[in-house]
Structure formats: structure tokens, C-alpha cells
Design an enzyme around this catalytic site. Structure first.
Site, PDB file in Angstrom:
ATOM      1  CB  SER A  67       9.304   3.813  -0.274  1.00  0.00           C
ATOM      2  OG  SER A  67       9.342   2.690   0.594  1.00  0.00           O
ATOM      3  CG  ASP A 289       6.083   0.119   3.360  1.00  0.00           C
ATOM      4  OD1 ASP A 289       6.631   0.673   3.335  1.00  0.00           O
ATOM      5  OD2 ASP A 289       6.057   0.126   2.131  1.00  0.00           O
ATOM      6  CD  GLU A 389       9.184  -7.399  -1.716  1.00  0.00           C
ATOM      7  OE1 GLU A 389       9.111  -7.195  -2.206  1.00  0.00           O
ATOM      8  OE2 GLU A 389       8.978  -6.574  -0.687  1.00  0.00           O
ATOM      9  CB  ALA A 390      14.108 -11.265   2.311  1.00  0.00           C
ATOM     10  NE  ARG A 520      13.657  -8.181  -9.016  1.00  0.00           N
ATOM     11  CZ  ARG A 520      13.332  -6.933  -8.315  1.00  0.00           C
ATOM     12  NH1 ARG A 520      14.186  -6.823  -8.142  1.00  0.00           N
ATOM     13  NH2 ARG A 520      12.814  -6.554  -8.507  1.00  0.00           N
ATOM     14  N   PRO A 521      17.002  -7.314 -12.600  1.00  0.00           N
ATOM     15  CG  PRO A 521      14.857  -6.324 -15.090  1.00  0.00           C
ATOM     16  CD  PRO A 521      15.858  -7.367 -13.816  1.00  0.00           C
ATOM     17  CB  SER A 522      16.068  -2.566  -9.707  1.00  0.00           C
ATOM     18  OG  SER A 522      14.811  -1.636  -8.754  1.00  0.00           O
ATOM     19  N   GLY A 523      13.194  -2.771 -10.151  1.00  0.00           N
ATOM     20  CA  GLY A 523      12.025  -1.832 -10.500  1.00  0.00           C
ATOM     21  C   GLY A 523      11.801  -0.353  -9.880  1.00  0.00           C
TER      22      GLY A 523
HETATM   23  C1  GN1 Z   1      15.108  -6.496  -3.102  1.00  0.00           C
HETATM   24  C2  GN1 Z   1      14.736  -5.333  -2.592  1.00  0.00           C
HETATM   25  O1  GN1 Z   1      14.960  -5.517  -1.436  1.00  0.00           O
HETATM   26  N1  GN1 Z   1      14.074  -4.840  -3.385  1.00  0.00           N
HETATM   27  C3  GN1 Z   1      12.572  -3.921  -2.705  1.00  0.00           C
HETATM   28  C4  GN1 Z   1      12.224  -2.841  -3.973  1.00  0.00           C
HETATM   29  O2  GN1 Z   1      12.462  -3.537  -5.416  1.00  0.00           O
HETATM   30  P1  GN1 Z   1      12.906  -3.039  -6.655  1.00  0.00           P
HETATM   31  O3  GN1 Z   1      12.304  -3.309  -8.130  1.00  0.00           O
HETATM   32  O4  GN1 Z   1      13.952  -4.706  -6.054  1.00  0.00           O
HETATM   33  O5  GN1 Z   1      13.871  -2.203  -6.609  1.00  0.00           O
HETATM   34  O6  GN1 Z   1      11.839  -1.543  -3.307  1.00  0.00           O
HETATM   35  C5  GN1 Z   1      10.230  -2.696  -3.714  1.00  0.00           C
HETATM   36  C6  GN1 Z   1       9.346  -1.732  -2.821  1.00  0.00           C
HETATM   37  O7  GN1 Z   1       9.588  -1.286  -1.862  1.00  0.00           O
HETATM   38  C7  GN1 Z   1       9.994  -4.026  -3.031  1.00  0.00           C
HETATM   39  O8  GN1 Z   1       9.292  -4.538  -2.769  1.00  0.00           O
HETATM   40  C8  GN1 Z   1      11.173  -4.953  -3.316  1.00  0.00           C
HETATM   41  O9  GN1 Z   1      10.915  -5.785  -2.507  1.00  0.00           O
HETATM   42 MG    MG Z   2       8.617   1.276   2.422  1.00  0.00          MG
END
Ligand code: GN1
Ligand code: MG
Length: 557
Positions: A67, A289, A389-390, A520-523
Site C-alpha cells: 500500500s 484503496d 477511515e480519516a 495505539r501501536p501501529s499494525g
Molecule cells: C492512522 C492510520 O492511517 N492508520 C492506517 C494504517 O494502520 P496502522 O495500524 O495505524 O499502521 O494502515 C492501515 C492499512 O492501510 C489502515 O487501515 C489504518 O487506518
Molecule cells: Mg492502501
């Protein structure tokens, strides 16, 4: 599992040994890492997609993309038979499989899981897996790894669908399982015909408004730019110029371009400048996306007014509300016998001003943790569920019972009130259900819906921007030893571990009027994310900084 299947699996898995010391987790959107360490993970995800297909006796998908991440990263995720994300129930197995230390452990895990899930392995069983990848250079060899994973399950057949946007692959899986036409050209045909249909249904008075038909789109130097170049050929009513389209000389994927960059940095992407002031501009992310709109506002710099996912959601919600009220005119619920539920789903990243605005419109707004898998699930509980999502990822889900009802209404009205506004409202909602991707957020289909609604409303971009004004906000990333040491609750708005951190955030937040902050921890990245909003940019920046400092202190203690 018979001996032959075991030895095929063992032999092929030993050709894809995992990199030592690399531990991956399924995260917000599949496995992501530097592409050089991903072969084994992608091979194993191929196995998993084949198992999921065998279990459900349906087509599944494997998408290779990272992405909005930098070009050297890549990633892999599974598309479930519904066209949505992999069921969360299988995520722990996905984690275990991808982190198995060697081929022997992998085979043991597959056998145990197969027994637990009662998956039948037999030559007579067949499994179909569609493969897609974005434009990253590493996509080719990772796709090969996925194919080999799939081929190591007897009866599984991989179909390479080529370079695609992530939503295109989700759409194809969904359509295939509905027994409908599902090629890439069917996708374009569905989008362009439903777009034209919406334009044909524009109210007479709106056709006299002077609408700016020019749109400039930043393709993030990724797959979306290239696909839009193709799609736009069938859209006569719109003049789309694609920049950062992914052609070699135009720049690097996601480097100073793309929806993530524009939304987080709140500046124009590379390739946009003062000449674009006054023009409607949009930006896609690296796998198309996500979608945001923006307008340049400074003559000397790249300052922008951002129109993020929250505002796209608001536009969609207003349009749908209007159509529903036209449709229900002169009919009360009892007579109709059907109460249409309309719900809006956001995350904690939604700007507070957007939530206030949506609630003032009388809409039901609910919150989930970050990640499309959560928003999508929640939205599917409504007849019409709009989620965003924003950052611009979102779509509109219409329940089967509601679309069936629309079909019935449409037929009824076609015989008693053909061409009436009521009839046209039913037709508009039906066209919308075909235009907007029902499997996952899709920047291309979202863009066409925005453009169609724009022409319908006869709006200028200024009217859209002025629906409400965002509270100033700031996002930061904090590197900590172990981001998973932070545990949150209540749709990520409250930290429950480490203890004391939430109280510290509360005391920082209390210093600012209308202050709001969460962490929050990023995923998808190895960081803790900090979000803050307040009534001025200085206050939001200062709140974000002090919360980030608290996170750093708590997480090293
Ligand atoms: C703050 C932010 O934009 N977080 C994004 C980002 O996730 P994180 O878990 O925050 O890394 O990537 C995800 C996948 O594209 C999306 O779903 C999500 O909204
Ligand atoms: Mg994407």
C-alpha cells in the site's frame, strides 16, 4: 493428510526457509516488511489461502502489496470468499504458520489446523485462488513464492490476475463467488456504466449549474494511476488528468506523493503547484484503496485544504439521506413495512468536527478500532452502512435485503410512476450499489461516486469544504522498544497498559480546550501512533508532543 501431500509440503517448504530473527504479525492489513525478507511468508500465505479455499469451497485471493509503505517494502494479505479481509478467526493460525521456524514445524501446524478445522484434503476437492500484485518491483518474485505455496496443496489452483489495485482483486473474488462476471474489463464496465447511469439521473435543475468538470488526480506513482488512465477513456463527462501515474520518469512510488502523504503531511503531492489553485484535486494511495481530495491554497508553497475520508463520508451520507427521503415520500414506515437502517462507522482518527456534523444530521455514528476489517464488519449490520477511515479508506455497504427491496420498488414505480423523482431515487440507489465497491474501500469507485454526486448537487469544492471545519490535529510516531506493550480499549480511545499512561494522557489533554488525544501501536509499522486535536494548530501540536513524550517515558521504563 496423506503421506504424499505431507512430503510435497515438506519438500516445497524447505525451499522457502524463513529469515532468522524475523517475526511477523498479521497486523492491520496482512504481513508487511522489507521485501527482501518476505519470500517465506508469502509462500506460507499461499498455503493458507489454499486451505481457506478448501475449507469454504469458494474462491479466495492473495494480494501482494504494501500500500502506502515505501517502495522497498512489500506485503501480503488474503481475500476471504466474501471479498473482504481474511476472517479474524484465522489470524492466529496465519501468525503461527508464517513464524514457523522450519518446514517440519510448518507441516505439523498445517496437519493440526486441518484436523481442527476439518478441512478435507483430496484430489477430488478443488480450490481456486486469485493472485494480484501492485507495481512494486519485488511483486514478481513474491508472486512466484505465493504460487509455489498454493501448488504445494493438492487440488489448489492459482490464477494470476496480473497487476491490479487491491480493491480490484477483492471485487473479483466477491464476484466470482457470486457466480458473476469478474474480469478486469467487467470491473471497468460496471464502474463506468453505473457512473453514467447516475449522471443520467441528475435532477433537471442541476444540469444547468456550471460544474467544474476538470479533475487532477495524483496516482502515487502506483497501480491506481495506471488503472485510472485506462478507466477514464470510458468517462466522457469528466476530464481527468492523471499525474504521478507510475510511468518511469514520473517518480518513485509513495515518495512525496499519494493519499497517505497528503493526508498525514497536509501538503500537496509532488507534481502539483500554484497553477492548480482553484482546481479540484484528488490523491490515491499506492494500491488505490484510499482516496482523499484537496485544493491548493498558497501561491508560493504547497499548502492545501484537505478533504479527507471523513468529508467524503459526509458527502455520501448526505446524498443517501436525500435519496432515502425522496424514496419514502408519502409513505410511512408501517405502510412500507420496512425500516431502512442507515449507519455511519468511524474510528478514533475521525476528526471530532466530522462526528459532530454527522450527528447533527441525525445520523447514527458508531466507532471501531482502526483497520478496515473492523469497520467493514460493523457497517455490514446496517441496510446501508457507510464506513471511512480519516485517511480515505472506506465504502458503502448495502444489505442484500435492502437491494432486493430497491429492485421491487423500482419495478413497482416503473409501472405506476415511471420517471418520477421517487422512481429516480430508487434507480440512483441501485446505481450507487453497483458503482461503489461492495467488497472493500476502492479509490477508483469512490472517486467516481464523489464526481457523480458533485454533478448531482451542483456543488463547487468550496461548498464541500465548508460543510464543517476540521479541528486542527496532529499525528506523530514514537519508536519504542516494544510497541505491543501498549494495550488499548474502547475502540482504542483508552490505554489500559502500561498502567498510569492513560492518566498521564488525561492530564495533558485537560490543559487544552476541546483537547482530545489517544495512542495505539501501529499494525503496519514498528511505531506507536499518537493523535491529538484541539482548537488551534499550536495546541494540537503541543498536545501531541507532550503525549508522545509521555509514551516514550512509559515505554522505556
Ligand atoms: C492512522 C492510520 O492511517 N492508520 C492506517 C494504517 O494502520 P496502522 O495500524 O495505524 O499502521 O494502515 C492501515 C492499512 O492501510 C489502515 O487501515 C489504518 O487506518
Ligand atoms: Mg492502501
Amino acid at each position: 493428510m496423506d503421506q504424499e501431500q505431507q512430503s510435497i509440503l515438506l519438500e516445497s517448504a524447505s525451499r522457502f526457509p524463513p529469515q532468522k530473527g524475523v517475526k511477523l504479525s498479521y497486523g492491520t492489513a496482512g504481513f508487511r516488511a522489507d521485501a527482501s525478507v518476505l519470500s517465506a511468508a508469502v509462500f506460507r500465505v499461499g498455503i493458507l489461502a489454499a486451505l481457506r479455499s478448501l475449507k469454504t469451497q469458494s474462491v479466495t485471493g492473495v494480494m501482494i502489496t504494501a500500500s502506502h509503505n515505501q517502495v522497498s517494502d512489500n506485503g501480503v494479505k488474503i481475500v476471504d470468499p466474501s471479498g473482504g479481509m481474511l476472517t479474524q478467526e484465522w489470524e492466529p493460525f496465519a501468525d503461527a504458520l508464517v513464524n514457523a521456524v522450519d518446514a517440519e514445524e510448518l507441516v505439523r501446524l498445517v496437519i493440526a489446523f486441518q484436523e481442527k478445522e476439518k478441512i478435507a484434503f483430496a484430489r477430488t476437492q478443488s480450490a481456486g485462488i486469485l493472485l494480484g500484485r501492485d507495481t512494486r518491483p519485488s511483486g514478481d518474485f513474491l508472486l512466484e513464492a505465493a504460487k509455489q505455496g498454493i501448488n504445494s496443496i493438492v487440488g489448489a489452483v492459482a490464477s494470476d490476475m496480473g497487476i491490479l489495485t487491491t480493491p480490484q482483486l477483492h471485487w473479483m473474488v466477491q464476484m466470482r463467488n457470486k457466480g458473476k462476471m469478474a474480469s478486469e474489463s467487467d470491473y471497468y464496465e460496471q464502474l463506468s456504466s453505473s457512473f453514467r447511469c447516475l449522471l443520467d439521473l441528475i435532477p433537471k435543475e442541476a444540469t444547468t449549474y456550471k460544474i467544474e468538470k476538470n479533475l487532477v488526480v495524483d496516482g502515487a506513482n502506483g497501480v491506481g494511476g495506471e488503472k485510472l488512465e485506462f478507466l477514464k477513456k470510458s468517462l466522457n463527462d469528466l476530464v481527468i488528468e492523471v499525474r504521478n501515474s507510475g510511468k518511469k520518469d514520473e517518480g518513485i512510488l509513495n515518495d512525496g506523493v499519494g493519499a497517505d502523504f497528503v493526508q498525514k503531511e497536509k501538503v500537496a503531492p509532488r507534481g502539483f503547484g500554484p497553477d492548480d489553485i482553484g482546481t479540484r484535486c484528488a490523491s490515491l494511495d499506492g494500491d488505490a484503496d484510499r482516496l482523499v481530495y484537496f485544493c491548493l491554497k498558497s501561491k508560493n508553497g504547497n499548502e492545501i485544504d484537505l478533504i479527507d475520508g471523513d468529508k467524503i463520508l459526509s458527502l455520501f451520507a448526505l446524498f443517501i439521506k436525500e435519496q432515502l427521503s425522496i424514496l419514502n415520500k408519502e409513505e410511512n414506515e408501517e405502510k412500507n413495512g420496512y425500516h431502512v437502517t442507515l449507519g455511519v462507522v468511524q474510528t478514533a482518527y475521525a476528526n471530532g468536527a466530522s462526528t459532530d456534523y454527522l450527528k447533527k444530521q441525525g445520523l447514527e455514528v458508531v466507532f471501531t478500532p482502526t483497520g478496515v476489517k473492523y469497520l467493514h464488519e460493523k457497517a455490514s449490520h446496517y441496510d446501508i452502512g457507510i464506513y471511512f477511515e480519516a485517511n480515505g479508506h472506506g465504502t458503502i455497504l448495502l444489505s442484500e435485503s435492502f437491494t432486493n427491496l430497491l429492485e421491487v420498488k423500482n419495478n413497482e414505480l416503473a409501472s405506476i410512476a415511471k420517471g418520477s423523482e421517487q422512481h429516480r431515487a430508487a434507480l440512483r440507489l441501485l446505481a450507487l450499489s453497483k458503482l461503489i465497491n461492495q467488497a472493500v474501500g476502492d479509490a477508483l469507485s469512490g472517486l467516481l461516486l464523489v464526481e457523480a454526486i458533485f454533478q448531482h448537487m451542483g456543488w463547487s469544492i468550496q461548498v464541500w469544504m465548508d460543510l464543517y471545519h476540521d479541528l486542527p490535529s496532529k499525528q506523530l510516531k514514537v519508536k519504542v522498544a516494544d510497541r505491543k506493550s501498549i494495550v488499548t480499549a474502547n475502540a482504542e480511545t483508552v490505554v489500559i497498559r502500561p498502567s498510569g499512561l492513560q492518566e498521564a494522557i488525561n492530564s495533558e489533554t485537560a490543559k487544552f480546550p476541546r483537547g482530545r488525544a489517544f495512542v495505539r501501536p501501529s499494525g503496519t509499522e514498528d511505531v506507536v501512533r499518537v493523535y491529538a486535536e484541539a482548537t488551534t494548530q499550536e495546541a494540537a501540536d503541543s498536545l501531541a508532543n507532550s503525549v508522545a513524550q509521555r509514551v516514550a517515558n512509559f515505554c522505556t521504563a
